[in-house]
Write an enzyme that holds these catalytic residues in place. Structure first.
Site, mmCIF file in Angstrom:
data_model
loop_
_atom_site.group_PDB
_atom_site.id
_atom_site.type_symbol
_atom_site.label_atom_id
_atom_site.label_comp_id
_atom_site.label_asym_id
_atom_site.label_seq_id
_atom_site.Cartn_x
_atom_site.Cartn_y
_atom_site.Cartn_z
ATOM 1 N N ASP A 81 -0.130 6.113 -4.458
ATOM 2 C CA ASP A 81 -0.560 5.108 -3.496
ATOM 3 C C ASP A 81 -0.563 3.750 -4.211
ATOM 4 O O ASP A 81 -0.326 3.650 -5.412
ATOM 5 C CB ASP A 81 -1.924 5.475 -2.892
ATOM 6 C CG ASP A 81 -2.128 4.826 -1.530
ATOM 7 O OD1 ASP A 81 -2.897 5.364 -0.724
ATOM 8 O OD2 ASP A 81 -1.484 3.790 -1.265
ATOM 9 N N GLU A 83 -8.550 0.848 6.406
ATOM 10 C CA GLU A 83 -8.994 1.270 5.081
ATOM 11 C C GLU A 83 -10.461 0.909 4.837
ATOM 12 O O GLU A 83 -11.274 0.973 5.764
ATOM 13 C CB GLU A 83 -8.049 0.707 4.025
ATOM 14 C CG GLU A 83 -6.603 1.188 4.249
ATOM 15 C CD GLU A 83 -5.684 0.947 3.091
ATOM 16 O OE1 GLU A 83 -4.608 0.373 3.295
ATOM 17 O OE2 GLU A 83 -6.032 1.343 1.964
HETATM 18 C C1 GLC Z 1 -2.261 1.690 1.371
HETATM 19 C C2 GLC Z 1 -2.625 3.031 1.961
HETATM 20 C C3 GLC Z 1 -1.458 3.946 2.203
HETATM 21 C C4 GLC Z 1 -0.215 3.137 2.544
HETATM 22 C C5 GLC Z 1 0.138 2.294 1.335
HETATM 23 C C6 GLC Z 1 1.353 1.387 1.601
HETATM 24 O O1 GLC Z 1 -3.158 1.360 0.355
HETATM 25 O O2 GLC Z 1 -3.619 3.772 1.251
HETATM 26 O O3 GLC Z 1 -1.816 4.846 3.261
HETATM 27 O O4 GLC Z 1 0.855 4.013 2.865
HETATM 28 O O5 GLC Z 1 -0.935 1.500 0.882
HETATM 29 O O6 GLC Z 1 1.063 0.437 2.591
#
Ligand code: GLC
Length: 606
Positions: free
Chosen positions: A308, A498
């Site tokens: 991530d 988030e």
């Molecule tokens: C974010 C999220 C993830 C996402 C990634 C790219 O922090 O946790 O779900 O796919 O970054 O945007």
């Protein structure tokens, strides 16, 4: 050489024992299929020609805003992403297609011409694109319990993704969630692993097709593992739960957090994203026992494991130690995306390989997986120039009708005293509340921008517009002073994403409580339509309205509310997460998992 920590070893043994002994019978067998033979040979031949720099370029993912023209070729970049809301120009489909076409073309100019993959989070439709169909978020889709419908939504989404030249989407989120205090609750299908696994597999089939390489795109099951099962208060920062610690025992963790990925693998998912959270103190991004021993070896996942967003930088130690720990845990592509972090990764990973702290065997395993997925996707053999006929399908009437149908099926009727619903279309309605005329609030987070579309516009129909279009426009108004037969209050949460959505006690806003109280005082029958990303505390207010409809985050097609309120469609949604009296409270829920009322058969006007 990075060594396995004691906890990781213990988990490794425990997980082998558990998974071997009691993998849920309902879980389909792990995907047996290694890369197609033609791809395996082709990948091995290519790998043999690659320099270390060319290999490491496949193991990093940069964000589009920090990639200059020429960087793809200079650093042999294997993939680029758009973070939430990161889009070219006005984020129109044509601007997206022009951007990705240029990046794909640049990748072809490298010595070996290895194609690039462009990635974006299509969480509920191709939501970073203005004009895309915005489908209901997963929390609503989970209430449909309809894999075929979810597959159809994903297939339409895949067409819109491909219509912008994007190859890879970071969806679906396949893990279960149980605590509505988590800001990502709405990104989950259900609280039960078998439901979230089943529906996640349907989404993967819709996005990728029956196998990689058709008209589909690369899907990504996320976040492995335990993202929605963290304990409140175990994250740094007051009142946060996102990216916390999962404090479940080994058996429960495998059964609840890991099992849904077996369904994803059986559905052929080509990539899996590792989660920010930790498991009993061991960060997932350094968890070799779970990422390599369980996911890659025991569950035989042959695809790409991606990190991530710069999650490795939350690991203990220096950046060098973070790179070594995460790559050796089994991460194949590191999304170290912002600023010039991706260049730090390339430099540091090269140093670690040269020092022997990351083996060439680990590098080759990672690159082989990336190349195999690219080969199975078919991108080696097609020019990766956007099919503008698909671009024209973005936001099409056909897709928006599907989104409207999905929204209708997602709504859950919580209360309907005296069978107030469905309403007559001749009724005079007064419609108030924070969500009555807000596309941003009916769409929620990950819409146009990462935190949602407040202050931004995108094509769609608000709930008030839908009620006016379905009923007699002259008899539907927003002015409480005007005569009416029924009061409808559309309560809502502001959009969030988030950790910004983490909340100690998710409840109705004062504005919406006032609107409900005012409606109640008129003596009119009251209907509350609730737009929320989670079950919020409504118990103190339930009796103020005869009817309550949980509409979740329906997306661009707010007219779906009118379809159900007027009885053109009967509500069929069933809660996929129990509705607690208050988040975090123990004791029986206000509404059980599976709850959902319907209309008496005589009242549906079809
Ligand atoms: C974010 C999220 C993830 C996402 C990634 C790219 O922090 O946790 O779900 O796919 O970054 O945007």
């Amino acid at each position: 050489m990075a060594s396995r920590s004691a906890p990781a070893r213990l988990l490794s043994f425990g997980s082998f024992v558990w998974f071997a002994a009691c993998a849920p019978a309902a879980t389909p067998p792990p995907r047996e299929a290694p890369p197609a033979p033609a791809c395996a040979a082709r990948v091995d031949a290519l790998l043999a020609k690659m320099t270390l720099d060319e290999k490491l370029g496949q193991m990093v993912q940069a964000e589009r805003k920090v990639v200059e023209k020429g960087d793809v070729a200079k650093y042999f970049l294997g993939s680029i992403l758009s973070g939430g809301g990161s889009a070219p120009g006005g984020a129109t489909p044509g601007e997206w297609a022009d951007m990705t076409d240029a990046l794909h073309a640049e990748a072809r100019t490298t010595r070996l011409g290895i194609p690039l993959l462009y990635a974006s989070d299509a969480v509920h439709g191709h939501n970073n694109v203005v004009g895309a169909t915005i489908f209901p978020h997963q929390i609503g889709l989970g209430c449909t319990r309809d894999p075929a419908l979810i597959e159809a939504v994903a297939r339409a989404t895949a067409q819109e993704i491909a219509g912008t030249g994007v190859d890879w989407t970071f969806a679906p989120l396949v893990g279960p969630a149980r605590d509505p205090r988590w800001g990502r609750f709405y990104e989950t299908y259900a609280e039960r692993p078998e439901v979230s696994g089943l529906l996640g597999a349907a989404a993967i089939r819709g996005l990728q097709g029956d196998r990689l390489g058709g008209t589909g795109v690369l899907a990504c099951a996320k976040h492995f593992a335990g993202d929605g099962l963290t304990t409140f208060g175990t994250t740094k920062g007051e009142g946060l739960i996102d990216r916390g610690d999962v404090q479940m025992g080994d058996d429960d963790f495998m059964r609840v957090a890991v099992a849904p990925y077996a369904s994803s693998i059986a559905a052929g998912v080509g990539s899996i994203m590792v989660s920010f959270n930790s498991v009993r103190g061991t960060p997932m991004h350094a968890n070799e026992a779970l990422v390599t021993d369980v996911l890659k070896r025991r569950m035989r996942f042959e695809g790409v494991v991606i990190s991530d967003w710069s999650a490795l930088r939350l690991l203990p130690g220096s950046y060098y130690e973070q790179v070594v720990a995460s790559v050796n845990a089994g991460i194949d592509v590191t999304m170290d995306a912002e600023k010039l972090y991706w260049r730090d990764f390339l430099r540091t990973a090269k140093e670690a390989v040269q020092k022997g702290d990351i083996s060439m065997a680990r590098v080759d395993d990672a690159v082989r997986r990336v190349l195999a997925v690219k080969c199975e996707l078919g991108v080696f053999d097609r020019a990766q120039r956007t099919d503008r006929a698909l671009t024209a399908k973005i936001g099409s009437a056909e897709h928006r009708a599907l989104a409207r149908r999905a929204a209708q099926a997602s709504f859950v009727l919580l209360r309907n005293e005296a069978n107030l619903l469905p309403l007559s279309k001749a009724a005079r309605l007064v419609v108030t509340g924070s969500g009555a005329s807000s596309l941003a609030r009916q769409a929620g987070g990950w819409t146009v921008d990462w935190q949602g579309a407040e202050g931004k516009s995108f094509p769609g129909t608000t709930i008030l517009e839908g009620l006016r279009a379905a009923g007699d426009p002259a008899r539907v108004h927003a002015d409480p002073a005007k005569p009416a037969d029924i009061a409808i209050v559309v309560a809502s949460e502001p959009p969030y994403a988030e950790w910004e959505g983490d909340a100690k006690d998710p409840a109705l806003s004062n504005e919406d409580v006032d609107a409900i109280d005012r409606a109640n005082k008129t003596g009119l029958p009251v209907v509350v339509v609730l737009l929320s990303g989670r079950p919020i505390a409504v118990a103190p207010h339930l009796r103020k309205a005869s009817a309550w409809l949980a509409a979740w985050l329906p997306g661009s097609e707010g007219a779906a509310v009118a379809d159900v309120v007027f009885g053109d469609v009967t509500p069929t949604g069933k809660l996929a997460h129990a509705w607690p009296v208050r988040a975090g409270a123990s004791g029986p829920p206000l509404f059980d998992f599976g709850f959902g009322l319907s209309y008496p058969t005589s009242s549906t006007k079809r």
